[in-house]
Design an enzyme around this catalytic site. Structure first.
Site, short mmCIF file in Angstrom:
data_model
loop_
_atom_site.label_atom_id
_atom_site.label_comp_id
_atom_site.label_asym_id
_atom_site.label_seq_id
_atom_site.Cartn_x
_atom_site.Cartn_y
_atom_site.Cartn_z
N CYS A 1 93.49 22.53 -102.50
CA CYS A 1 93.16 21.48 -102.70
C CYS A 1 92.58 20.65 -101.22
CB CYS A 1 94.19 20.47 -103.46
SG CYS A 1 94.18 18.91 -103.24
N GLU B 1 85.85 17.30 -103.97
CA GLU B 1 85.68 18.63 -104.11
C GLU B 1 86.56 18.90 -105.77
OE1 GLU B 1 88.49 21.65 -102.10
OE2 GLU B 1 87.60 20.22 -100.65
N1 SAH Z 1 98.26 13.32 -105.99
C1 SAH Z 1 98.68 14.25 -107.17
C2 SAH Z 1 97.60 15.21 -107.40
C3 SAH Z 1 96.93 15.94 -106.17
S1 SAH Z 1 97.93 17.23 -105.61
C4 SAH Z 1 100.06 14.96 -106.76
O1 SAH Z 1 100.58 14.77 -105.97
O2 SAH Z 1 100.47 15.60 -107.78
C5 SAH Z 1 97.69 18.47 -107.10
C6 SAH Z 1 98.83 19.74 -106.93
O3 SAH Z 1 98.35 20.45 -105.92
C7 SAH Z 1 100.14 19.18 -106.51
O4 SAH Z 1 100.97 19.82 -107.29
C8 SAH Z 1 100.35 19.79 -105.15
O5 SAH Z 1 101.47 20.25 -105.02
C9 SAH Z 1 99.12 21.03 -105.21
N2 SAH Z 1 99.13 21.45 -103.95
C10 SAH Z 1 98.57 20.66 -102.62
N3 SAH Z 1 98.31 21.43 -101.56
C11 SAH Z 1 98.66 22.72 -101.97
C12 SAH Z 1 98.96 23.67 -101.29
N4 SAH Z 1 98.57 23.87 -99.99
N5 SAH Z 1 99.28 25.00 -101.88
C13 SAH Z 1 99.56 24.86 -103.10
N6 SAH Z 1 99.57 23.93 -103.82
C14 SAH Z 1 99.16 22.60 -103.37
#
Ligand code: SAH
Length: 347
Positions: A331, A89
């Site tokens: 995400c 996505e």
């Molecule tokens: N693996 C990489 C990129 C993917 S996650 C990383 O760890 O940065 C990208 C961003 O989305 C991260 O900062 C993560 O904290 C945020 N993210 C993931 N799940 C989330 C959620 N449930 N609520 C808010 N932010 C989220």
């Protein structure tokens, strides 16, 4: 046999791959590919040649499966189909300065963060650089006449866990004969794979590094991010300092506020001490709730108090705008719902 994806090749590599044809053909094809066109649309190639190319190669390896448009702000959540039946996505956001696309780098993720929907079933496979470029073309087709101007590698996957393809993607997407998106308009987000961060600092790619920190110390970080058992926060912050030194660019720390766990004023205070003197910025993220996860986001009052405390300590901080809150913004959630629905369909 799998067809080869031409989209990942540099002009020189494409010329070598298509050496059976005159060199000007490779130039024409490169230009079409990076305008997001499929073989059938390459109108200045003879029909027979298009047919032959189609038999051995793929032009655009990513197509749109479904999209959800936010009624609140027009943000579009996209689900793309890949050629092997997998899906990933993305999110397309419209800001006053143009369109920003959030890209995935892997199908799923193996980092196991407690708040992430992408990681629930682990990592299925890495995406190729062609599939990363394909996401940009697919999104560009949706905003006909306009172009994506900014990219964030913040979709599913850990970009530095798919290092070579991510670096190839960055070189290709910024290529002046291709999409030509400036590296300064691209952010790469990582959970903090220290050796890879150091290597990445030396690539000479001036992208913005975003570091998913989410905690002021190792004890709390380990509760949210398994990677914190492998790399200590001190080493992660040292790698960030190295990135700043090598690229001259400030690092962005992402910090999702989880109720009580990491969002109290004492946590802000500890964070400020750890970041003191660094050329950095903190991006506070209101946690998106994920059904399968028990974590709750901090409330408004706690978010404001946390930010206020950082400001008092002279740490630059903003809050991530909540876009597409009504459309599975977090995400990994859209893909997850799609896969769940598909499983529930009678076969
Ligand atoms: N693996 C990489 C990129 C993917 S996650 C990383 O760890 O940065 C990208 C961003 O989305 C991260 O900062 C993560 O904290 C945020 N993210 C993931 N799940 C989330 C959620 N449930 N609520 C808010 N932010 C989220």
């Amino acid at each position: 046999m799998d067809k080869k994806a031409l989209l990942s090749l540099t002009p020189e590599e494409l010329k070598a791959e298509l050496s059976a044809y005159p060199a000007f053909r490779a130039k024409q094809i490169f230009s079409w590919l990076h305008k997001g066109k499929d073989f059938d649309e390459m109108t200045n190639l003879p029909a027979a040649m298009r047919q032959t190319l189609k038999e051995s190669y793929t032009a655009q390896p990513v197509s749109l499966l479904t999209e959800k448009v936010s009624q609140l702000d027009g943000t579009r959540k996209l689900l793309y189909a890949l050629e092997d039946g997998n899906c990933v996505e993305g999110v397309l956001m419209h800001y006053h300065h143009g369109y920003t696309l959030c890209l995935s780098t892997q199908v799923g993720c193996r980092m196991g963060c407690a708040f992430s929907a992408s990681t629930l079933n682990g990592c299925v496979r890495n995406l190729s650089s062609a599939e990363m470029l394909g996401q940009v073309h697919c999104a560009n087709r949706l905003i006909d006449g306009d172009r994506i101007s900014n990219i964030v590698l913040m979709g599913s996957g850990e970009p530095l866990d798919n290092y070579d393809e991510t670096v190839r993607f960055l070189r290709m997407v910024s290529h002046d004969e291709g999409l030509n998106i400036g590296l300064r308009h691209i952010s790469l987000s990582t959970c903090g794979l220290v050796p890879r961060m150091r290597r990445f600092a030396e690539e000479g790619l001036p992208v913005t590094l975003s570091l998913s920190l989410h905690a002021p110390n190792d004890t709390i970080r380990r509760q949210l991010m398994p990677i914190a058992n492998t790399y200590a926060m001190d080493d992660v912050l040292d790698a960030c300092r190295y990135y700043i030194e090598k690229t001259g660019r400030r690092v962005i720390f992402e910090y999702a506020l989880v109720d009580k766990l990491n969002s109290l004023p004492c946590h802000a205070d500890e964070l400020a001490s750890r970041l003191r003197g660094m050329q950095c910025h903190v991006n506070v993220i209101p946690l998106n709730s994920v059904e399968e996860k028990a974590l709750r986001g901090a409330d408004e009052k706690a978010i404001r108090a946390f930010m206020g405390e950082l400001e008092n300590r002279h740490i630059s901080v903003t809050r991530r705008r909540e876009m597409g809150d009504d459309i599975d913004g977090a995400c990994g959630q859209l893909r997850r719902h799609y896969l769940n629905d598909r499983e529930e369909q009678p076969t």
